[in-house]
Enzyme design. Structure first.
Site, mmCIF file in Angstrom:
data_model
loop_
_atom_site.group_PDB
_atom_site.id
_atom_site.type_symbol
_atom_site.label_atom_id
_atom_site.label_comp_id
_atom_site.label_asym_id
_atom_site.label_seq_id
_atom_site.Cartn_x
_atom_site.Cartn_y
_atom_site.Cartn_z
ATOM 1 N N GLY A 19 24.664 17.097 -2.728
ATOM 2 C CA GLY A 19 26.158 16.842 -3.120
ATOM 3 C C GLY A 19 26.811 17.721 -4.457
ATOM 4 O O GLY A 19 27.596 17.805 -4.574
ATOM 5 N N TYR A 47 5.002 32.787 11.642
ATOM 6 C CA TYR A 47 6.300 32.408 10.641
ATOM 7 C C TYR A 47 7.328 33.338 10.869
ATOM 8 O O TYR A 47 7.111 34.509 10.731
ATOM 9 C CB TYR A 47 5.992 31.952 9.344
ATOM 10 C CG TYR A 47 6.960 31.615 8.536
ATOM 11 C CD1 TYR A 47 7.576 29.962 8.638
ATOM 12 C CD2 TYR A 47 7.946 32.443 7.852
ATOM 13 C CE1 TYR A 47 8.691 29.775 7.984
ATOM 14 C CE2 TYR A 47 9.160 31.829 7.144
ATOM 15 C CZ TYR A 47 9.439 30.700 7.071
ATOM 16 O OH TYR A 47 10.612 30.126 6.259
ATOM 17 N N ASP A 76 14.419 15.654 -5.264
ATOM 18 C CA ASP A 76 13.879 16.937 -4.677
ATOM 19 C C ASP A 76 13.184 16.435 -3.182
ATOM 20 O O ASP A 76 12.083 16.079 -3.132
ATOM 21 C CB ASP A 76 12.898 17.744 -5.651
ATOM 22 C CG ASP A 76 12.126 19.073 -5.172
ATOM 23 O OD1 ASP A 76 12.619 19.271 -3.859
ATOM 24 O OD2 ASP A 76 11.694 19.429 -5.412
ATOM 25 N N SER A 98 22.799 22.127 13.021
ATOM 26 C CA SER A 98 23.550 23.653 12.918
ATOM 27 C C SER A 98 23.327 24.066 14.401
ATOM 28 O O SER A 98 22.538 23.654 15.247
ATOM 29 C CB SER A 98 22.735 24.479 12.172
ATOM 30 O OG SER A 98 23.133 25.880 12.309
HETATM 31 N N1 LIG Z 1 27.046 27.184 5.526
HETATM 32 C C1 LIG Z 1 26.798 27.029 6.725
HETATM 33 O O1 LIG Z 1 27.466 28.139 7.389
HETATM 34 C C2 LIG Z 1 25.983 26.120 7.442
HETATM 35 C C3 LIG Z 1 26.232 26.268 8.888
HETATM 36 C C4 LIG Z 1 25.369 25.379 9.609
HETATM 37 C C5 LIG Z 1 24.899 24.219 8.861
HETATM 38 N N2 LIG Z 1 24.762 24.208 7.660
HETATM 39 C C6 LIG Z 1 23.849 23.092 6.969
HETATM 40 O O2 LIG Z 1 24.815 22.447 6.015
HETATM 41 C C7 LIG Z 1 24.128 21.637 4.785
HETATM 42 C C8 LIG Z 1 24.700 22.186 3.628
HETATM 43 O O3 LIG Z 1 24.542 23.644 3.436
HETATM 44 P P1 LIG Z 1 25.914 24.348 2.321
HETATM 45 O O4 LIG Z 1 26.121 25.390 3.321
HETATM 46 O O5 LIG Z 1 26.604 23.469 1.991
HETATM 47 O O6 LIG Z 1 24.529 24.975 1.572
HETATM 48 P P2 LIG Z 1 24.586 24.910 -0.233
HETATM 49 O O7 LIG Z 1 25.718 25.019 -0.885
HETATM 50 O O8 LIG Z 1 23.296 25.717 -0.644
HETATM 51 O O9 LIG Z 1 24.136 23.275 -0.320
HETATM 52 C C9 LIG Z 1 22.788 23.020 0.013
HETATM 53 C C10 LIG Z 1 22.568 21.993 -1.083
HETATM 54 O O10 LIG Z 1 21.164 21.374 -0.773
HETATM 55 C C11 LIG Z 1 20.667 21.420 -1.791
HETATM 56 N N3 LIG Z 1 18.790 21.507 -1.878
HETATM 57 C C12 LIG Z 1 18.191 22.605 -1.365
HETATM 58 N N4 LIG Z 1 16.901 22.160 -1.276
HETATM 59 C C13 LIG Z 1 16.769 20.940 -1.962
HETATM 60 C C14 LIG Z 1 15.766 20.116 -2.112
HETATM 61 N N5 LIG Z 1 14.576 20.592 -2.170
HETATM 62 N N6 LIG Z 1 15.928 18.769 -2.887
HETATM 63 C C15 LIG Z 1 17.320 18.390 -2.897
HETATM 64 N N7 LIG Z 1 18.325 19.457 -2.522
HETATM 65 C C16 LIG Z 1 18.240 20.310 -1.950
HETATM 66 C C17 LIG Z 1 20.860 22.608 -2.612
HETATM 67 O O11 LIG Z 1 20.773 22.425 -3.868
HETATM 68 P P3 LIG Z 1 20.461 23.758 -4.846
HETATM 69 O O12 LIG Z 1 21.748 24.234 -5.538
HETATM 70 O O13 LIG Z 1 19.110 22.929 -5.965
HETATM 71 O O14 LIG Z 1 19.404 24.720 -4.235
HETATM 72 C C18 LIG Z 1 22.312 22.486 -2.213
HETATM 73 O O15 LIG Z 1 23.190 21.673 -3.107
HETATM 74 C C19 LIG Z 1 22.514 22.372 5.131
HETATM 75 O O16 LIG Z 1 22.043 21.391 5.789
HETATM 76 C C20 LIG Z 1 22.949 23.610 6.011
HETATM 77 O O17 LIG Z 1 21.788 23.803 6.939
HETATM 78 C C21 LIG Z 1 25.569 25.076 6.764
#
Ligand SMILES: NC(=O)c1ccc[n+]([C@@H]2O[C@H](COP(=O)([O-])OP(=O)(O)OC[C@H]3O[C@@H](n4cnc5c(N)ncnc54)[C@H](OP(=O)(O)O)[C@@H]3O)[C@@H](O)[C@H]2O)c1
Length: 320
Positions: free
Chosen positions: A41, A196, A92, A174
């Site tokens: 968040g 991978y 985490d 997604s």
């Molecule tokens: N943006 C898109 O176009 C899109 C499309 C489809 C789905 N999504 C999904 O939407 C969700 C949110 O993504 P977003 O676009 O808002 O990206 P984002 O701004 O990078 O947000 C993701 C959050 O997850 C946190 N995170 C990553 N690894 C973590 C861990 N090991 N433990 C706890 N927190 C962790 C990040 O923290 P840090 O800042 O510390 O890395 C960040 O606050 C994701 O699940 C993503 O797959 C996004």
């Protein structure tokens, strides 16, 4: 809803569409009796989700691995909404020990839990193993959330029972769940670096988010628990998620700019499914642009959902 609705922003059956914002889809909703956890968040969609839940009166727990960034995020929200009730807790998701510590800390606060938003995620990272020895995208996006949800479930059930208010769990999946390995989840090769593929591994983890929601929804329905579980695709939004593929995603964004959303629009589907009364009783479904959406064939497989559940439990057991 189709690509045309995405481009035009035309509303679907819910009355909302791709151009709807998180504030619009929760307009008039009173969340003042609700406690919600939003993983990840501190930035992007999760930050906007936290802001809007708080705006509607909910007590929001931002669960973040970077608590400094989360405290900054909290400060930003409180600046515009001084009555916002927000706490920050360390989580985490790539460490099962951290997930357990988070759940213990949350339980020690003796708070109810109405809504869990499994939002945090990583995308397209180079091959690496988590502290528990599990491929990082699967570990963070699925396995951490799987354990977290299980550890918080008794609290959610007790809250739903004592308040009579439906509990809701929302998994951020997604459209990328369509682009996974041929068998969906590589149960026998989950940590195999040789095969991978960063894109398919992301798709695999997002398919896992959907299958997790589907199987949990089935189990909770069977138990008669007053908790729904759904998955969402938020749309395409330029956030920190793109950090491992920034150039590629920028090029794609320029070529397909008409398909992209801003962050308030990107948080709309999560907030709609988490808060809007129209979604009451709806469970085991997948939403995009605030409307029901069709999943891939693999995501509809009951068998695969059960297999993933058992596999996840076994991974957690063996990581102890
Ligand atoms: N943006 C898109 O176009 C899109 C499309 C489809 C789905 N999504 C999904 O939407 C969700 C949110 O993504 P977003 O676009 O808002 O990206 P984002 O701004 O990078 O947000 C993701 C959050 O997850 C946190 N995170 C990553 N690894 C973590 C861990 N090991 N433990 C706890 N927190 C962790 C990040 O923290 P840090 O800042 O510390 O890395 C960040 O606050 C994701 O699940 C993503 O797959 C996004």
């Amino acid at each position: 809803m189709g690509i045309l609705s995405l481009i035009t922003g035309k509303a679907g059956a819910s009355g909302f569409g791709s151009s709807s914002t998180a504030e619009q889809v929760t307009d008039g909703v009173d969340a003042s009796r609700l406690t919600v956890i939003v993983t990840g968040g501190a930035s992007g969609i999760g930050l906007e989700t936290s802001r809007v839940f708080a705006l509607r009166g909910a007590h929001v727990i931002i669960a973040a691995r970077n608590t400094e960034a989360a405290s900054e995020a909290r400060k930003t929200i409180v600046e515009t909404n001084p009555t916002a009730h927000i706490d920050v807790l360390k989580l985490d998701l790539s460490s099962l020990t951290s997930v357990r510590a988070f759940a213990d800390q949350f339980k020690s606060m003796n708070l109810p839990l109405n809504i869990l938003i499994n939002n945090a995620g990583v995308m397209f990272c180079p091959f690496q193993l988590s502290r528990d020895g599990v491929e990082m995208q699967f570990a963070t996006n699925h396995l951490g959330h799987f354990l977290l949800t299980n550890l918080l479930l008794d609290n959610m059930k007790a809250t739903a029972k004592s308040t009579g208010i439906e509990g809701r769990i929302v998994n951020l999946s997604s459209v990328a769940h369509f682009h996974t390995y041929p068998k969906g989840i590589q149960f026998d090769k989950i940590n195999d670096e040789k095969i991978y593929n960063d894109k398919m591994a992301y798709g695999q983890s997002k398919l896992a988010n959907l299958l997790h929601a589907k199987e949990l929804s089935r189990r909770l329905k069977e138990e008669g628990a007053n908790i729904t579980v759904n998955s969402v695709h938020p749309g395409l939004i330029m956030t920190n998620l793109m950090r491992h593929s920034f150039v590629l995603m920028k090029v794609i964004q320029v070529a397909t700019y008409i398909l992209w959303k801003n962050v308030p629009q990107g948080a709309a589907t999560t907030c709609y499914v988490g808060l809007n009364p129209q979604v009451k009783g709806v469970t085991g479904k997948y939403f995009a642009d605030c409307n029901l959406e069709k999943t891939s064939k693999l995501a509809r497989s009951d068998e695969l959902a059960k297999q993933l559940w058992d596999f996840s439990e076994e991974l957690i057991r063996s990581a102890k």
